[in-house]
Design a protein around this motif. Structure first.
Motif, PDB file in Angstrom:
ATOM      1  N   ASP A   1       0.839  -1.206   0.000  1.00 31.59           N
ATOM      2  CA  ASP A   1       0.000   0.000   0.000  1.00 31.59           C
ATOM      3  C   ASP A   1       0.870   1.249   0.000  1.00 31.59           C
ATOM      4  OD1 ASP A   1      -2.411   1.362  -0.138  1.00 31.59           O
ATOM      5  OD2 ASP A   1      -2.666   1.443   2.029  1.00 31.59           O
ATOM      6  N   ALA A   2       0.258   2.335  -0.416  1.00 28.44           N
ATOM      7  CA  ALA A   2       0.972   3.612  -0.473  1.00 28.44           C
ATOM      8  C   ALA A   2      -0.004   4.711  -0.081  1.00 28.44           C
ATOM      9  CB  ALA A   2       1.471   3.842  -1.895  1.00 28.44           C
ATOM     10  N   PRO A   3       0.490   5.774   0.558  1.00 28.34           N
ATOM     11  CA  PRO A   3      -0.423   6.832   1.030  1.00 28.34           C
ATOM     12  C   PRO A   3      -0.751   7.839  -0.082  1.00 28.34           C
ATOM     13  CG  PRO A   3       1.814   7.305   1.724  1.00 28.34           C
ATOM     14  CD  PRO A   3       1.896   6.058   0.909  1.00 28.34           C
TER      15      PRO A   3
ATOM     16  N   SER B   1      -9.742   6.530  -1.819  1.00 33.40           N
ATOM     17  CA  SER B   1     -11.192   6.714  -1.715  1.00 33.40           C
ATOM     18  C   SER B   1     -11.816   6.153  -0.436  1.00 33.40           C
ATOM     19  CB  SER B   1     -11.838   6.037  -2.926  1.00 33.40           C
ATOM     20  OG  SER B   1     -13.166   6.363  -3.024  1.00 33.40           O
ATOM     21  N   SER B   2     -11.359   4.996  -0.013  1.00 35.67           N
ATOM     22  CA  SER B   2     -12.098   4.293   1.050  1.00 35.67           C
ATOM     23  C   SER B   2     -12.122   5.074   2.360  1.00 35.67           C
ATOM     24  CB  SER B   2     -11.498   2.913   1.283  1.00 35.67           C
ATOM     25  OG  SER B   2     -11.502   2.186   0.082  1.00 35.67           O
ATOM     26  N   TRP B   3     -11.039   5.813   2.640  1.00 38.66           N
ATOM     27  CA  TRP B   3     -11.006   6.618   3.869  1.00 38.66           C
ATOM     28  C   TRP B   3     -11.922   7.824   3.742  1.00 38.66           C
ATOM     29  CZ3 TRP B   3      -8.422   4.523   7.875  1.00 38.66           C
ATOM     30  CH2 TRP B   3      -7.477   3.522   7.566  1.00 38.66           C
TER      31      TRP B   3
ATOM     32  N   GLY C   1     -19.567   5.704   3.896  1.00 39.87           N
ATOM     33  CA  GLY C   1     -19.891   4.436   4.567  1.00 39.87           C
ATOM     34  C   GLY C   1     -21.371   4.102   4.557  1.00 39.87           C
ATOM     35  N   MET C   2     -22.107   4.654   3.581  1.00 43.54           N
ATOM     36  CA  MET C   2     -23.536   4.317   3.498  1.00 43.54           C
ATOM     37  C   MET C   2     -23.694   2.942   2.849  1.00 43.54           C
ATOM     38  SD  MET C   2     -25.186   7.865   2.208  1.00 43.54           S
ATOM     39  CE  MET C   2     -24.156   7.923   0.774  1.00 43.54           C
ATOM     40  N   LEU C   3     -24.628   2.164   3.393  1.00 44.02           N
ATOM     41  CA  LEU C   3     -24.868   0.816   2.872  1.00 44.02           C
ATOM     42  C   LEU C   3     -26.367   0.688   2.592  1.00 44.02           C
ATOM     43  CD1 LEU C   3     -22.727  -1.067   5.562  1.00 44.02           C
ATOM     44  CD2 LEU C   3     -21.981  -0.384   3.280  1.00 44.02           C
TER      45      LEU C   3
ATOM     46  N   HIS D   1     -15.063   0.459  -8.564  1.00 44.60           N
ATOM     47  CA  HIS D   1     -16.316   0.361  -7.792  1.00 44.60           C
ATOM     48  C   HIS D   1     -17.024   1.707  -7.621  1.00 44.60           C
ATOM     49  CE1 HIS D   1     -14.318  -3.416  -6.924  1.00 44.60           C
ATOM     50  NE2 HIS D   1     -15.444  -3.890  -6.443  1.00 44.60           N
ATOM     51  N   PHE D   2     -16.459   2.747  -8.149  1.00 48.09           N
ATOM     52  CA  PHE D   2     -17.069   4.085  -8.208  1.00 48.09           C
ATOM     53  C   PHE D   2     -17.708   4.513  -6.884  1.00 48.09           C
ATOM     54  CE2 PHE D   2     -20.304   7.089 -10.324  1.00 48.09           C
ATOM     55  CZ  PHE D   2     -19.416   8.139 -10.278  1.00 48.09           C
ATOM     56  N   ARG D   3     -19.028   4.694  -6.823  1.00 49.37           N
ATOM     57  CA  ARG D   3     -19.662   5.222  -5.598  1.00 49.37           C
ATOM     58  C   ARG D   3     -20.025   4.123  -4.601  1.00 49.37           C
ATOM     59  NH1 ARG D   3     -22.476  10.826  -6.632  1.00 49.37           N
ATOM     60  NH2 ARG D   3     -22.906  10.600  -4.427  1.00 49.37           N
TER      61      ARG D   3
ATOM     62  N   LEU E   1     -17.522   0.479  -0.798  1.00 47.48           N
ATOM     63  CA  LEU E   1     -17.682  -0.061   0.560  1.00 47.48           C
ATOM     64  C   LEU E   1     -18.840  -1.055   0.556  1.00 47.48           C
ATOM     65  CD1 LEU E   1     -16.903   3.343   2.021  1.00 47.48           C
ATOM     66  CD2 LEU E   1     -15.712   1.311   2.793  1.00 47.48           C
ATOM     67  N   GLN E   2     -19.922  -0.677  -0.127  1.00 46.89           N
ATOM     68  CA  GLN E   2     -21.081  -1.568  -0.229  1.00 46.89           C
ATOM     69  C   GLN E   2     -20.743  -2.903  -0.868  1.00 46.89           C
ATOM     70  OE1 GLN E   2     -24.459   0.024  -2.429  1.00 46.89           O
ATOM     71  NE2 GLN E   2     -23.609   2.046  -2.081  1.00 46.89           N
ATOM     72  N   TRP E   3     -19.866  -2.881  -1.877  1.00 46.52           N
ATOM     73  CA  TRP E   3     -19.616  -4.101  -2.661  1.00 46.52           C
ATOM     74  C   TRP E   3     -18.314  -4.791  -2.273  1.00 46.52           C
ATOM     75  CZ3 TRP E   3     -20.710  -1.105  -7.850  1.00 46.52           C
ATOM     76  CH2 TRP E   3     -22.084  -0.869  -7.960  1.00 46.52           C
TER      77      TRP E   3
END
Ligand code: FAD
Length: 386
Positions: free
Chosen positions: A39-41, A46-48, A52-54, A351-353, A356-358
């Protein structure tokens, strides 16, 4: 390295990369399987940055692979969250908070009616809210958004959320406790990371230090940086594995105590209350290349949205403003599958928007591919070569 050793190299430590690593670790067959996450910073990962809506998943078995990705992911999230908390000690705050969908323009109303019809077909509860219920059930919203400004209101009881930075921290910590190796590269090293093949073995090479990591297979889960790496390694874009960044900006307010519990959705914008009184407001969509910096213009757009929607939030402390780069594919479908002419490489990106959901469904599919098992979803529509 023995003939039977199987080392999986995962490039990218976002929701997708860490979920793949975690799925491999929690189902590890024996000590001959090892996992390395590179990993690299990168600014704008995106994930951070996400909310976090599911949203709820279809209740009827769907033949649609995208729906299945959502169903598998959502069904497993409570169990993963509990497991992650137990292993890592970090609570990702997954909870079913409910959602309210508000249409205030004719366009929003039309799309909400379409959405409600779709929900009905697939068994997702999406109830119309009348004036009495609006005032009784959502008194705080109702004071902000008077009934006569709303054309249509729907409540979706099964909408959930998690606190994505904590989810990521829990995944990373659990993986490390379960023996997943992590290689943190700085931004310069990330730019020099190469893939090569030597005597039938595949390697990631840090071209700066010449450090080499031999892996039988690699997973490319580098979000918006996926195409950049493919281009650098192979000199071409590889068809639909092309991923480009769509910037999204977010504001974070802090209320001394929680004001409401349900997520408020209107058009492509939303307001997400966390359990401790933090309130997220998102999000913009902009093609801005790899610039992961928030902008004054983005902030102004979001403040205008708050002003029109829940103006009293403007009295709260604005504690943060950030941006993230959503990885988008040409058809906005995720890319999950082996790269045709490089079968040692599985792409999991685009995974675009909804990354987290997928994320869990993607992890289950990628882990199955790595082990030559049948994935739980027919992945043809997600192939890099589609
Ligand atoms: C504002 C905003 C709101 C969002 N809200 C939601 C939401 O509510 N629900 C939802 O489901 N989704 C949401 N999303 C989308 C979601 O965040 C993404 O789809 C998801 O995070 C993508 O995950 P990823 O792992 O593919 O990418 P990333 O999280 O970007 O991870 C890729 C990783 O690869 C690393 N990397 C890049 N190059 C290299 C290299 N050369 N070597 C090693 N590592 C490298 C990066 O640093 C990064 O850590 C939102 C996104 C944004 C921006």
């Amino acid at each position: 390295m023995s003939e039977e050793q199987r080392t999986y190299g995962i490039i990218g430590g976002g929701a997708i990369g860490w979920s793949v690593a975690y799925q491999l670790a929690r189902t590890r067959r024996d000590s001959r399987e090892s996992i390395i996450v590179f990993d690299a910073p990168m600014r704008g990962a995106s994930s951070w940055a996400g909310a976090g809506m599911l949203p709820p998943a279809a209740q009827v078995m769907s033949p649609d692979p995208l729906e299945m990705l959502q169903q598998i992911s959502r069904a497993a999230m409570p169990e993963w969250s509990a497991e992650l908390k137990q292993v890592s000690g970090i609570d990702n705050e997954f909870h079913v908070c409910g959602g309210v969908y508000v249409a205030r323009t004719a366009g929003e109303q039309a799309s909400l009616i379409g959405l409600q019809q779709f929900w009905q077909e697939v068994g997702i509860e999406g109830r119309t809210v009348d004036q009495n219920r609006w005032a009784r059930q959502y008194p705080w919203f109702a004071t902000q958004m008077p009934w006569d400004t709303c054309r249509l209101l729907l409540e979706v009881p099964d909408e959930a959320q998690l606190r994505n930075p904590r989810h990521l921290a829990a995944l990373r910590s659990a993986c490390q406790k379960m023996g997943v190796e992590t290689r943190l590269l700085d931004v310069d090293q990330a730019a020099l990371l190469m893939l090569a093949t030597d005597e039938d073995k595949h390697m990631a090479i840090d071209w700066g230090t010449e450090e080499r990591w031999r892996c039988e297979q690699f997973v490319l889960a580098a979000g918006s940086w996926t195409s950049r790496l493919l281009q650098r390694w192979f000199g071409e874009l590889h068809g639909s594995a092309a991923v480009y960044p769509i910037k999204g900006e977010m504001l974070l307010f802090k209320s001394p105590a929680p004001l409401f519990t349900a997520i408020l959705n209107t058009g492509t914008r939303y307001i997400v209350p966390r359990l401790d009184g933090h309130i997220l407001v998102g999000s913009t969509e902009q093609e801005a290349g790899y610039c992961g910096e928030p902008t004054a213009a983005g902030q102004a757009q979001l403040l205008e949205f708050v002003e029109q929607t829940l103006p009293s939030l403007l009295k709260l402390e604005l504690v943060q403003h950030w941006a993230g780069l959503r990885p988008a594919s040409f058809d906005q479908m995720p890319i999950i599958g082996r790269l045709g002419d490089r079968p040692e490489l599985i792409v999991a990106s685009g995974h675009f928007r909804s990354g987290l959901q997928w994320s869990i469904g993607t992890a289950l599919c990628v882990a199955a591919l790595l082990r030559n098992e049948t994935p739980p979803i027919d992945l043809r529509v997600f192939q890099p070569s589609r």
